[in-house]
Design an enzyme around this catalytic site. Structure first.
Site: not given
Length: 222
Positions: A52, A54-58, A126
């Site tokens: 996802g 950057s900042g999506s909470g991975k 990715s």
């Protein structure tokens, strides 16, 4: 320098490029196999690949998922994109070819963890399908579980936990995913976790969805 000199240089460069992969090696079979390790751990090794923006909470999801599985007595290990760049991939830049190599290496390490019977959680942007698909191809069918954190760019940019979007908008970071470099969302991933607008699903709730999938597919037992 004459043509013969140029030819020698070209030949040497060609030889250097072709000897990167050894041919005089033989795989040594172990007396303890993946099945044995899974029996010992009472779980099945697999790779949960969280992708996802950057900042999506991975990373947050990866930690919640690891905690949730640990509380159930399951052994996990997280390969976080940023963390791996502190060691194994510290020699890589953020150029296109180095980003691809970063993902390739993480895919190979994740494969080893899965073969050890461990539930490996890989958490990294990715952005390109071909790189994620190449990692999927390393594992037996079903053992690569792609989790897409489908969070809109505006939400991720509003969060901007590392201040990277601000730097990208100012032109201080080039080739930043979502700004001046594309993110290719999965087309056929196993799990999609969506967040739209102000609707915020807690990391533990999202982790439970992934754990339910693992239970359904039999990964939490040998």
């Amino acid at each position: 320098m004459g043509d013969s000199g140029n030819s020698t240089i070209c030949e040497n460069l060609h030889q250097m490029s072709t000897v990167r992969k050894s041919t005089n090696i033989v795989w040594h079979k172990s007396s303890v196999e993946k099945f044995d390790r899974q029996e010992l751990l009472q779980q099945k090794g697999c790779v949960i690949w969280i992708t996802g923006l950057s900042g999506s909470g991975k990373s947050t999801l990866a930690c919640a998922l690891s905690r949730g599985l640990h509380s159930r007595g399951k052994l996990t290990y997280i390969l976080d994109g940023d963390n791996v760049r502190h060691g194994l991939n510290s020699d890589l830049s953020f150029k296109v070819e180095d980003r691809a190599e970063n993902i390739r290496r993480i895919g190979e390490v994740a494969k080893l963890f899965a073969d050890a019977g461990i539930i490996c959680i890989a958490s990294l942007i990715s952005p390109y399908r071909k790189d994620r698909d190449a990692c999927r191809a390393l594992l037996p069918e079903g053992d690569f579980i792609e989790v897409f954190l489908d969070v809109p760019l505006q939400v991720c940019e509003a969060r901007d936990p590392k201040g990277l979007y601000k730097l990208a908008r100012c032109g201080k970071i080039k080739g930043f995913t979502g700004i001046d470099d594309p993110y290719e969302p999965p087309l056929n991933c196993e799990i999609v976790l969506q967040q739209k607008g102000g609707d915020c699903v807690s990391p533990s709730d999202m982790a439970e969805k992934v754990i339910s999938y693992l239970e359904e597919k039999g990964y939490l037992q040998a």
